[in-house]
Design a protein around this motif. Sequence first.
Motif: not given
Length: 657
Positions: A62, A222, A297, A300-301, A307-308, A310-311, A314-315
């Motif tokens: 992050r 993810h 992570q 996901l981003i 989601t940057i 708090n990746p 958010r997983l």
Amino acid sequence: MEGRWMAENTTAQRLGAEPSQAGVPADDSTEAHVKAPLPALVLGAIGVVYGDIGTSPLYALRESLSHASKAGELTQGAIIGATSLLIYALIFTVTAKYVLFLMRADNRGEGGILSLMALAQSALGRRAQIVFLLGVAGAALFSGDAIITPAISVLSAVEGLDLVTERFKDYVNVKEYVLPITIAILIALFWVQNHGTARVAAFFGPIMVIFFLVIGALGALHIPDAPQTLYAFNPLNGLRFLLTHGWLGFAVLGSVFLGVTGAEALYADMGHFGRLPIQAAWSFFVLPALLLNYLGQGALILSDPTTIDNPFFRLAPEWGLLPLALVILSTIATVIASQAVVTGAFSLVRQAIQLGLLPRLEITHTSAMQEGQIYIARVNRLLLVGVLILVVLFKSSSALASAYGIAVTGTMVTTTALAFVVVWKRWRWPLWAAVPFVSAFLVVDLAFLAANLMKVVDGGWVPLLLGACSMVVMWTWVRGTHLLAEKTHRDSIPICDLIAMLEKSKPTRVKGTAVFLTSDPNVAPAALMHNLKHNKVLHERVLVISVVTKDVPRVFKRFEIERLSDDFTRILLYYGFMESPRVPAALAQMRKAGLKYDIMTTSFFLGRRSIVESSGSEMPGWQDKLYIALTHQAANATDFFSIPSDRVVELGARVKI
């Protein structure tokens, strides 16, 4: 001199063991005092050693990408490049440098910056000034890490509540409770330190195993969101981003280092678990879990740039209570990580005390079974105050991230420099091989340090200030103690000369044994001289004891006894820098070896010096005042050497420094 003998245990011959001549250190010492089964040691290592580095995914990626996001360059190349840099920081710095290389440089099975300093000095055969300064600097910088780690770790975990309770934001503002909850957790953590961690530690391993399994599984789930995240395994992607983005790439590198904070714990905790369990836990469990999480992570981003913020949290899938469970699990993991750092700080301070870098502080042993389970009240209070100030001052883990890194990178640089001395002098590598080998690690360490120095204004000044204060304190104590020892030696009478004088003057003798503790075994103890001057008596048996700290973690020869006359005996008690000196226990061992005395008729005479300023001092006035203040913080010899208080007679004197 009428007689002399030495007492050693069955392993004493190891004291004279020569260093390995084959280019690597002897391989048997690392596991010397580790007796538990391998699976239990691996589980313990996962719980204690990897707490700090294991909780880095909460903020490392992050913070690394926050720079690109603010600059409007959150591209696929930036995300894959930052992820690649994180992956290869773990592979090169942690795996290659610490797990495979530095863990071979053990000091009779022990690791850590002060242990490595002692090993380097032993390899040189003398106390080299540059080696000493490197060790002191590394230890001082660690103090900054010990304060920042609990603050940023617990804050980053509790901040996850803000994401979990988004659906309730119309009813309650969770952000208002992040700081109070964090402060409450930290106060509770430091409050229980005096009870010891032996019982709680049994749960550390299983909890951290669950934590690593969860973060690894969430990351793996993810990766299919954006399979191109796997391009991060190509190191060229990380290098390309670093070299083509100028100052942005350099700023990202400084935050990438957050992913390897805690690597020093691998080395420092080697004596508790042994080399093999730590290496196995890292290679086959911890490292794969971290790699999967960072890749997840990144994916996901890539699939959702929003989601940057708090990746990590958010997983977790939004359904059910899984996000809240992840917050709770992460908070517990950060408490465990903080506990490992606090325990490491206690251990480091004890080593510094034994090596003469700090005044002796009262050390409480919280476990009858484990020597390493200790508690130092003054250090605990200082850490708590420092941690709470940082939490209140910075208020968020993102702000604290700017303060994090400099202390750890500085320690890593000093560790690498000391390792060069060991490789060259102890392992006897030729310079043409030692220089390029160690330089490869040093170049990476210096790059990380330079990148982190960019954050000095934003908060990096905190660990630098803490480290500078620690260095001034240690420098002042070492210098003041040296000057005081020189003055005492000049003003004292050699012990052998005093014995000759007493044989002529024939003072009044009383029954029993008198024990006099002294820092210089060659001169008459001040307490002995005061007793003769004011009480005008001498016991029928006199033991002059000097406690000597060796440059090894533990010693195998505990004592050396020298008969100076029929009624005077000089004793040298040897301790390693990771051992606590306990004089009565050593006397009990000596009695079994033939030393005759009755503890019921034995009195311990200790000198208590009151240091006052002198106009002719060799130190500046401010340093005189600091040294005197430090002497007031020192524990009395009765407590420090575990001497029964009802057998002690203290004789005081005023001494000008």
